[in-house]
Write a protein that holds these residues in place. Sequence first.
Motif, PDB file in Angstrom:
ATOM      1  N   LYS A 196      31.251  40.110 -15.341  1.00 22.90           N
ATOM      2  CA  LYS A 196      31.334  40.951 -14.154  1.00 22.90           C
ATOM      3  C   LYS A 196      31.431  40.154 -12.858  1.00 22.90           C
ATOM      4  CE  LYS A 196      26.318  41.749 -13.809  1.00 22.90           C
ATOM      5  NZ  LYS A 196      25.251  42.781 -13.835  1.00 22.90           N
ATOM      6  N   LYS A 197      31.345  38.820 -12.949  1.00 18.81           N
ATOM      7  CA  LYS A 197      31.582  38.016 -11.746  1.00 18.81           C
ATOM      8  C   LYS A 197      33.002  38.210 -11.234  1.00 18.81           C
ATOM      9  CE  LYS A 197      31.938  33.543 -11.937  1.00 18.81           C
ATOM     10  NZ  LYS A 197      31.555  32.133 -12.136  1.00 18.81           N
ATOM     11  N   GLU A 198      33.898  38.743 -12.093  1.00 19.75           N
ATOM     12  CA  GLU A 198      35.244  39.041 -11.642  1.00 19.75           C
ATOM     13  C   GLU A 198      35.213  40.049 -10.488  1.00 19.75           C
ATOM     14  OE1 GLU A 198      37.480  40.766 -14.870  1.00 19.75           O
ATOM     15  OE2 GLU A 198      36.184  42.535 -15.016  1.00 19.75           O
ATOM     16  N   LEU A 199      34.185  40.874 -10.443  1.00 19.04           N
ATOM     17  CA  LEU A 199      34.073  41.864  -9.384  1.00 19.04           C
ATOM     18  C   LEU A 199      33.833  41.211  -8.023  1.00 19.04           C
ATOM     19  CD1 LEU A 199      31.860  44.521 -11.234  1.00 19.04           C
ATOM     20  CD2 LEU A 199      34.360  44.503 -10.972  1.00 19.04           C
ATOM     21  N   ASP A 200      33.126  40.080  -8.026  1.00 17.90           N
ATOM     22  CA  ASP A 200      32.913  39.337  -6.782  1.00 17.90           C
ATOM     23  C   ASP A 200      34.237  38.775  -6.266  1.00 17.90           C
ATOM     24  OD1 ASP A 200      30.170  39.808  -6.958  1.00 17.90           O
ATOM     25  OD2 ASP A 200      29.833  37.991  -8.144  1.00 17.90           O
ATOM     26  N   TYR A 201      35.059  38.287  -7.191  1.00 23.31           N
ATOM     27  CA  TYR A 201      36.385  37.783  -6.810  1.00 23.31           C
ATOM     28  C   TYR A 201      37.225  38.916  -6.222  1.00 23.31           C
ATOM     29  CZ  TYR A 201      35.758  33.207  -9.040  1.00 23.31           C
ATOM     30  OH  TYR A 201      35.329  31.941  -9.356  1.00 23.31           O
ATOM     31  N   ALA A 202      37.167  40.087  -6.850  1.00 26.54           N
ATOM     32  CA  ALA A 202      37.927  41.234  -6.366  1.00 26.54           C
ATOM     33  C   ALA A 202      37.501  41.618  -4.954  1.00 26.54           C
ATOM     34  CB  ALA A 202      37.745  42.421  -7.318  1.00 26.54           C
ATOM     35  N   ALA A 203      36.195  41.628  -4.714  1.00 31.50           N
ATOM     36  CA  ALA A 203      35.681  42.018  -3.395  1.00 31.50           C
ATOM     37  C   ALA A 203      36.156  41.059  -2.313  1.00 31.50           C
ATOM     38  CB  ALA A 203      34.152  42.068  -3.433  1.00 31.50           C
ATOM     39  N   ARG A 204      36.146  39.755  -2.620  1.00 34.90           N
ATOM     40  CA  ARG A 204      36.570  38.772  -1.620  1.00 34.90           C
ATOM     41  C   ARG A 204      38.055  38.923  -1.283  1.00 34.90           C
ATOM     42  NH1 ARG A 204      32.748  35.356  -4.395  1.00 34.90           N
ATOM     43  NH2 ARG A 204      34.357  34.547  -5.794  1.00 34.90           N
ATOM     44  N   VAL A 205      38.872  39.166  -2.291  1.00 35.45           N
ATOM     45  CA  VAL A 205      40.315  39.318  -2.057  1.00 35.45           C
ATOM     46  C   VAL A 205      40.579  40.544  -1.183  1.00 35.45           C
ATOM     47  CG1 VAL A 205      42.515  39.893  -3.170  1.00 35.45           C
ATOM     48  CG2 VAL A 205      41.057  38.114  -4.134  1.00 35.45           C
ATOM     49  N   CYS A 206      39.931  41.646  -1.483  1.00 34.90           N
ATOM     50  CA  CYS A 206      40.143  42.866  -0.705  1.00 34.90           C
ATOM     51  C   CYS A 206      39.667  42.706   0.738  1.00 34.90           C
ATOM     52  CB  CYS A 206      39.430  44.044  -1.370  1.00 34.90           C
ATOM     53  SG  CYS A 206      40.207  44.562  -2.923  1.00 34.90           S
ATOM     54  N   ALA A 246      43.098  30.539  -7.444  1.00 35.20           N
ATOM     55  CA  ALA A 246      41.688  30.157  -7.372  1.00 35.20           C
ATOM     56  C   ALA A 246      40.846  31.360  -6.971  1.00 35.20           C
ATOM     57  CB  ALA A 246      41.491  29.021  -6.362  1.00 35.20           C
ATOM     58  N   LYS A 247      41.503  32.401  -6.506  1.00 40.14           N
ATOM     59  CA  LYS A 247      40.812  33.613  -6.066  1.00 40.14           C
ATOM     60  C   LYS A 247      40.689  34.636  -7.194  1.00 40.14           C
ATOM     61  CE  LYS A 247      42.501  32.987  -1.332  1.00 40.14           C
ATOM     62  NZ  LYS A 247      43.334  33.551  -0.232  1.00 40.14           N
ATOM     63  N   THR A 248      40.948  34.202  -8.432  1.00 41.20           N
ATOM     64  CA  THR A 248      40.864  35.112  -9.575  1.00 41.20           C
ATOM     65  C   THR A 248      39.917  34.561 -10.632  1.00 41.20           C
ATOM     66  OG1 THR A 248      42.692  34.061 -10.801  1.00 41.20           O
ATOM     67  CG2 THR A 248      43.273  35.757  -9.207  1.00 41.20           C
ATOM     68  N   TRP A 249      39.396  35.457 -11.458  1.00 40.45           N
ATOM     69  CA  TRP A 249      38.546  35.062 -12.584  1.00 40.45           C
ATOM     70  C   TRP A 249      39.093  35.713 -13.843  1.00 40.45           C
ATOM     71  CZ3 TRP A 249      35.028  31.469 -13.454  1.00 40.45           C
ATOM     72  CH2 TRP A 249      34.309  31.520 -14.650  1.00 40.45           C
ATOM     73  N   THR A 250      39.231  34.923 -14.908  1.00 43.84           N
ATOM     74  CA  THR A 250      39.837  35.402 -16.147  1.00 43.84           C
ATOM     75  C   THR A 250      38.887  35.330 -17.336  1.00 43.84           C
ATOM     76  OG1 THR A 250      42.057  34.758 -15.393  1.00 43.84           O
ATOM     77  CG2 THR A 250      41.754  35.025 -17.770  1.00 43.84           C
ATOM     78  N   CYS A 251      38.071  34.307 -17.418  1.00 40.31           N
ATOM     79  CA  CYS A 251      37.259  34.017 -18.606  1.00 40.31           C
ATOM     80  C   CYS A 251      36.347  35.181 -18.987  1.00 40.31           C
ATOM     81  CB  CYS A 251      36.423  32.764 -18.360  1.00 40.31           C
ATOM     82  SG  CYS A 251      35.410  32.274 -19.776  1.00 40.31           S
ATOM     83  N   TYR A 252      36.304  35.486 -20.288  1.00 42.42           N
ATOM     84  CA  TYR A 252      35.459  36.561 -20.779  1.00 42.42           C
ATOM     85  C   TYR A 252      33.982  36.185 -20.776  1.00 42.42           C
ATOM     86  CZ  TYR A 252      39.347  39.459 -22.422  1.00 42.42           C
ATOM     87  OH  TYR A 252      40.452  40.262 -22.500  1.00 42.42           O
ATOM     88  N   ASN A 253      33.674  34.899 -20.697  1.00 41.75           N
ATOM     89  CA  ASN A 253      32.293  34.457 -20.559  1.00 41.75           C
ATOM     90  C   ASN A 253      32.001  34.340 -19.065  1.00 41.75           C
ATOM     91  OD1 ASN A 253      31.270  33.833 -23.367  1.00 41.75           O
ATOM     92  ND2 ASN A 253      33.155  32.627 -23.365  1.00 41.75           N
ATOM     93  N   GLY A 254      30.987  34.992 -18.593  1.00 39.42           N
ATOM     94  CA  GLY A 254      30.729  35.025 -17.156  1.00 39.42           C
ATOM     95  C   GLY A 254      29.870  33.873 -16.666  1.00 39.42           C
ATOM     96  N   ALA A 262      34.817  28.477 -16.232  1.00 39.14           N
ATOM     97  CA  ALA A 262      35.553  29.126 -17.315  1.00 39.14           C
ATOM     98  C   ALA A 262      35.413  28.308 -18.591  1.00 39.14           C
ATOM     99  CB  ALA A 262      37.021  29.271 -16.926  1.00 39.14           C
ATOM    100  N   CYS A 263      35.372  29.016 -19.750  1.00 44.42           N
ATOM    101  CA  CYS A 263      35.114  28.303 -21.001  1.00 44.42           C
ATOM    102  C   CYS A 263      36.336  27.556 -21.515  1.00 44.42           C
ATOM    103  CB  CYS A 263      34.616  29.283 -22.071  1.00 44.42           C
ATOM    104  SG  CYS A 263      35.871  30.372 -22.773  1.00 44.42           S
ATOM    105  N   GLY A 264      37.530  28.092 -21.248  1.00 44.14           N
ATOM    106  CA  GLY A 264      38.750  27.443 -21.718  1.00 44.14           C
ATOM    107  C   GLY A 264      39.054  27.690 -23.184  1.00 44.14           C
ATOM    108  N   LYS A 265      38.203  28.457 -23.872  1.00 42.03           N
ATOM    109  CA  LYS A 265      38.359  28.637 -25.318  1.00 42.03           C
ATOM    110  C   LYS A 265      38.603  30.081 -25.752  1.00 42.03           C
ATOM    111  CE  LYS A 265      35.409  24.647 -26.373  1.00 42.03           C
ATOM    112  NZ  LYS A 265      34.157  24.188 -27.042  1.00 42.03           N
ATOM    113  N   CYS A 266      38.181  31.048 -24.949  1.00 45.49           N
ATOM    114  CA  CYS A 266      38.406  32.440 -25.327  1.00 45.49           C
ATOM    115  C   CYS A 266      39.887  32.776 -25.162  1.00 45.49           C
ATOM    116  CB  CYS A 266      37.541  33.379 -24.485  1.00 45.49           C
ATOM    117  SG  CYS A 266      37.975  33.465 -22.734  1.00 45.49           S
ATOM    118  N   GLY A 267      40.304  33.915 -25.716  1.00 46.81           N
ATOM    119  CA  GLY A 267      41.704  34.290 -25.646  1.00 46.81           C
ATOM    120  C   GLY A 267      42.206  34.427 -24.224  1.00 46.81           C
ATOM    121  N   ALA A 268      41.366  34.961 -23.333  1.00 47.44           N
ATOM    122  CA  ALA A 268      41.774  35.147 -21.946  1.00 47.44           C
ATOM    123  C   ALA A 268      42.049  33.807 -21.275  1.00 47.44           C
ATOM    124  CB  ALA A 268      40.692  35.910 -21.189  1.00 47.44           C
TER     125      ALA A 268
END
Length: 218
Positions: free
Chosen positions: A41-51, A180-188, A192-198
Amino acid sequence: MTQKAVVIFSGGMDSFTVLHKAHKQGLELFALSFNYGQRHKKELDYAARVCAELNISHKVVDITAINTLLAGSALTDDVDVPEGHYEEPSMKQTVVPNRNMILLSLAVGYAVSIRAPQVYYGAHSGDHAIYPDCRPEFVEKMNQVCAIANYESVEILSPYLYQDKIDILRDGLAMGLDYAKTWTCYNGREKACGKCGACQERLEAFTANQATDPLEYE
Protein backbone atom coordinates in the motif's frame (compact mmCIF):
# COMPACT_ATOMS: atom_id res chain seq x y z
CA MET A 1 -16.13 23.59 -20.47
CA THR A 2 -13.33 21.11 -19.83
CA GLN A 3 -14.42 17.46 -19.93
CA LYS A 4 -14.03 15.53 -16.70
CA ALA A 5 -12.58 12.04 -16.36
CA VAL A 6 -11.95 9.68 -13.47
CA VAL A 7 -8.63 7.82 -13.43
CA ILE A 8 -8.11 4.74 -11.28
CA PHE A 9 -4.60 5.51 -10.05
CA SER A 10 -2.75 2.89 -8.02
CA GLY A 11 0.60 4.66 -8.00
CA GLY A 12 2.17 2.02 -10.25
CA MET A 13 3.79 2.38 -13.66
CA ASP A 14 0.75 1.60 -15.76
CA SER A 15 -1.78 3.90 -14.11
CA PHE A 16 0.95 6.59 -13.77
CA THR A 17 1.37 6.57 -17.54
CA VAL A 18 -2.39 6.51 -18.14
CA LEU A 19 -2.86 9.45 -15.76
CA HIS A 20 -0.30 11.54 -17.64
CA LYS A 21 -1.68 10.49 -21.02
CA ALA A 22 -5.13 11.72 -19.99
CA HIS A 23 -3.66 14.84 -18.38
CA LYS A 24 -1.92 15.80 -21.62
CA GLN A 25 -5.28 15.64 -23.38
CA GLY A 26 -6.41 18.59 -21.30
CA LEU A 27 -9.03 16.68 -19.32
CA GLU A 28 -10.06 17.71 -15.82
CA LEU A 29 -8.95 14.65 -13.92
CA PHE A 30 -10.21 13.11 -10.71
CA ALA A 31 -7.80 10.43 -9.53
CA LEU A 32 -9.16 7.60 -7.42
CA SER A 33 -6.97 5.24 -5.39
CA PHE A 34 -8.04 2.30 -3.26
CA ASN A 35 -6.70 0.85 -0.06
CA TYR A 36 -7.95 -2.72 -0.31
CA GLY A 37 -5.51 -4.07 2.24
CA GLN A 38 -2.70 -4.67 -0.25
CA ARG A 39 0.65 -5.36 1.38
CA HIS A 40 2.24 -2.88 -1.05
CA LYS A 41 0.00 0.00 0.00
CA LYS A 42 3.01 2.32 -0.06
CA GLU A 43 2.01 2.72 -3.71
CA LEU A 44 -0.75 4.98 -2.39
CA ASP A 45 1.86 7.41 -1.04
CA TYR A 46 3.43 7.58 -4.50
CA ALA A 47 0.00 8.25 -6.01
CA ALA A 48 -0.70 11.07 -3.56
CA ARG A 49 2.61 12.80 -4.31
CA VAL A 50 2.07 12.65 -8.08
CA CYS A 51 -1.44 14.10 -7.82
CA ALA A 52 -0.21 16.89 -5.55
CA GLU A 53 2.51 17.79 -8.06
CA LEU A 54 0.01 17.88 -10.93
CA ASN A 55 -2.67 19.63 -8.83
CA ILE A 56 -5.12 16.83 -9.61
CA SER A 57 -8.03 16.02 -7.32
CA HIS A 58 -7.21 12.77 -5.52
CA LYS A 59 -9.32 10.55 -3.31
CA VAL A 60 -8.04 7.48 -1.46
CA VAL A 61 -10.91 5.17 -0.56
CA ASP A 62 -10.54 2.62 2.23
CA ILE A 63 -12.27 -0.58 1.18
CA THR A 64 -10.27 -2.92 3.40
CA ALA A 65 -13.53 -4.29 4.81
CA ILE A 66 -13.98 -6.31 1.62
CA ASN A 67 -11.22 -8.62 2.82
CA THR A 68 -13.71 -10.23 5.18
CA LEU A 69 -15.27 -11.57 1.97
CA LEU A 70 -12.30 -12.05 -0.33
CA ALA A 71 -9.52 -14.46 0.59
CA GLY A 72 -6.62 -16.35 -0.86
CA SER A 73 -4.56 -13.64 -2.55
CA ALA A 74 -0.88 -13.14 -1.77
CA LEU A 75 -1.49 -9.39 -2.04
CA THR A 76 -3.94 -9.24 0.85
CA ASP A 77 -3.59 -12.44 2.89
CA ASP A 78 -0.81 -13.89 4.99
CA VAL A 79 0.57 -15.70 1.96
CA ASP A 80 4.09 -15.21 0.63
CA VAL A 81 4.28 -13.25 -2.61
CA PRO A 82 5.49 -15.73 -5.25
CA GLU A 83 8.72 -15.09 -7.08
CA GLY A 84 8.95 -15.53 -10.81
CA HIS A 85 7.49 -14.25 -14.06
CA TYR A 86 3.81 -13.43 -14.64
CA GLU A 87 3.57 -16.31 -17.10
CA GLU A 88 4.25 -18.82 -14.32
CA PRO A 89 1.17 -20.46 -12.72
CA SER A 90 2.37 -19.44 -9.24
CA MET A 91 1.53 -15.81 -10.03
CA LYS A 92 -2.17 -16.70 -9.91
CA GLN A 93 -1.69 -16.38 -6.15
CA THR A 94 -1.66 -12.59 -6.70
CA VAL A 95 -5.19 -12.54 -8.08
CA VAL A 96 -7.61 -10.66 -5.79
CA PRO A 97 -11.10 -12.04 -6.48
CA ASN A 98 -13.22 -9.65 -8.55
CA ARG A 99 -10.91 -6.73 -7.76
CA ASN A 100 -11.20 -4.72 -10.96
CA MET A 101 -14.97 -5.17 -11.18
CA ILE A 102 -15.25 -3.78 -7.66
CA LEU A 103 -12.88 -0.88 -8.30
CA LEU A 104 -14.43 -0.02 -11.65
CA SER A 105 -17.93 -0.10 -10.18
CA LEU A 106 -16.90 2.39 -7.50
CA ALA A 107 -15.09 4.56 -10.05
CA VAL A 108 -18.10 4.59 -12.36
CA GLY A 109 -20.34 5.58 -9.46
CA TYR A 110 -17.95 8.43 -8.69
CA ALA A 111 -17.92 9.44 -12.36
CA VAL A 112 -21.71 9.61 -12.47
CA SER A 113 -21.79 11.73 -9.31
CA ILE A 114 -19.37 14.33 -10.74
CA ARG A 115 -20.76 14.12 -14.28
CA ALA A 116 -17.62 12.63 -15.80
CA PRO A 117 -18.36 10.55 -18.92
CA GLN A 118 -15.16 8.49 -18.82
CA VAL A 119 -13.19 6.27 -16.44
CA TYR A 120 -9.59 5.37 -17.26
CA TYR A 121 -7.73 2.32 -15.97
CA GLY A 122 -4.40 0.75 -16.78
CA ALA A 123 -5.12 -2.79 -17.96
CA HIS A 124 -2.61 -4.03 -20.52
CA SER A 125 -1.85 -7.15 -22.54
CA GLY A 126 0.91 -8.31 -20.19
CA ASP A 127 -1.78 -8.94 -17.56
CA HIS A 128 -4.05 -11.01 -19.80
CA ALA A 129 -2.56 -14.40 -18.97
CA ILE A 130 -3.01 -14.15 -15.19
CA TYR A 131 -5.72 -11.56 -14.59
CA PRO A 132 -9.13 -12.24 -16.21
CA ASP A 133 -10.29 -8.74 -15.24
CA CYS A 134 -7.64 -7.14 -17.45
CA ARG A 135 -8.66 -8.95 -20.63
CA PRO A 136 -10.37 -7.22 -23.57
CA GLU A 137 -13.57 -9.26 -23.20
CA PHE A 138 -13.90 -8.08 -19.58
CA VAL A 139 -13.48 -4.42 -20.55
CA GLU A 140 -15.95 -4.88 -23.41
CA LYS A 141 -18.61 -6.40 -21.14
CA MET A 142 -18.02 -3.80 -18.41
CA ASN A 143 -18.54 -1.07 -20.99
CA GLN A 144 -21.83 -2.64 -22.03
CA VAL A 145 -22.99 -2.71 -18.41
CA CYS A 146 -21.80 0.82 -17.67
CA ALA A 147 -23.75 2.11 -20.65
CA ILE A 148 -27.03 1.02 -19.03
CA ALA A 149 -26.34 0.83 -15.28
CA ASN A 150 -27.16 4.50 -14.67
CA TYR A 151 -29.14 7.28 -16.31
CA GLU A 152 -25.77 8.60 -17.48
CA SER A 153 -23.61 6.35 -19.67
CA VAL A 154 -19.96 6.05 -18.59
CA GLU A 155 -17.23 4.78 -20.90
CA ILE A 156 -14.32 2.72 -19.53
CA LEU A 157 -11.08 3.48 -21.35
CA SER A 158 -7.95 1.32 -21.22
CA PRO A 159 -5.46 3.04 -23.55
CA TYR A 160 -2.93 0.18 -23.35
CA LEU A 161 -5.32 -2.77 -23.42
CA TYR A 162 -3.60 -4.28 -26.45
CA GLN A 163 -0.07 -3.22 -25.53
CA ASP A 164 2.36 -4.54 -22.92
CA LYS A 165 4.46 -2.87 -20.24
CA ILE A 166 7.34 -2.42 -22.67
CA ASP A 167 5.05 -0.33 -24.88
CA ILE A 168 3.67 1.57 -21.90
CA LEU A 169 7.14 2.49 -20.69
CA ARG A 170 8.21 3.49 -24.20
CA ASP A 171 5.25 5.84 -24.42
CA GLY A 172 5.94 7.23 -20.95
CA LEU A 173 9.61 7.84 -21.64
CA ALA A 174 8.63 9.63 -24.84
CA MET A 175 6.43 11.87 -22.66
CA GLY A 176 9.43 12.54 -20.42
CA LEU A 177 7.90 10.84 -17.36
CA ASP A 178 9.94 10.12 -14.25
CA TYR A 179 9.29 6.55 -13.10
CA ALA A 180 11.06 7.16 -9.80
CA LYS A 181 7.64 8.51 -8.85
CA THR A 182 6.03 5.06 -9.16
CA TRP A 183 5.98 1.90 -7.06
CA THR A 184 5.53 -1.55 -8.61
CA CYS A 185 6.82 -4.23 -6.21
CA TYR A 186 4.20 -6.45 -4.58
CA ASN A 187 6.29 -6.53 -1.40
CA GLY A 188 5.82 -3.23 0.41
CA ARG A 189 9.32 -3.07 1.87
CA GLU A 190 11.75 -0.16 1.78
CA LYS A 191 13.25 -1.27 -1.53
CA ALA A 192 11.74 -3.23 -4.40
CA CYS A 193 12.44 -6.96 -4.22
CA GLY A 194 13.30 -7.44 -7.90
CA LYS A 195 11.99 -11.02 -7.77
CA CYS A 196 8.19 -10.90 -7.83
CA GLY A 197 6.35 -10.92 -11.15
CA ALA A 198 5.61 -7.20 -10.96
CA CYS A 199 9.28 -6.33 -10.45
CA GLN A 200 10.47 -8.71 -13.16
CA GLU A 201 8.04 -7.31 -15.71
CA ARG A 202 9.07 -3.76 -14.80
CA LEU A 203 12.78 -4.55 -15.11
CA GLU A 204 12.21 -6.30 -18.43
CA ALA A 205 10.44 -3.19 -19.73
CA PHE A 206 13.37 -0.95 -18.81
CA THR A 207 15.87 -3.36 -20.38
CA ALA A 208 13.83 -3.59 -23.58
CA ASN A 209 13.75 0.20 -23.78
CA GLN A 210 17.49 0.46 -23.05
CA ALA A 211 16.73 2.56 -19.99
CA THR A 212 17.70 2.35 -16.32
CA ASP A 213 15.07 1.85 -13.66
CA PRO A 214 15.42 4.71 -11.13
CA LEU A 215 14.07 2.60 -8.23
CA GLU A 216 16.40 0.95 -5.75
CA TYR A 217 16.30 -2.83 -5.49
CA GLU A 218 17.25 -5.22 -2.70
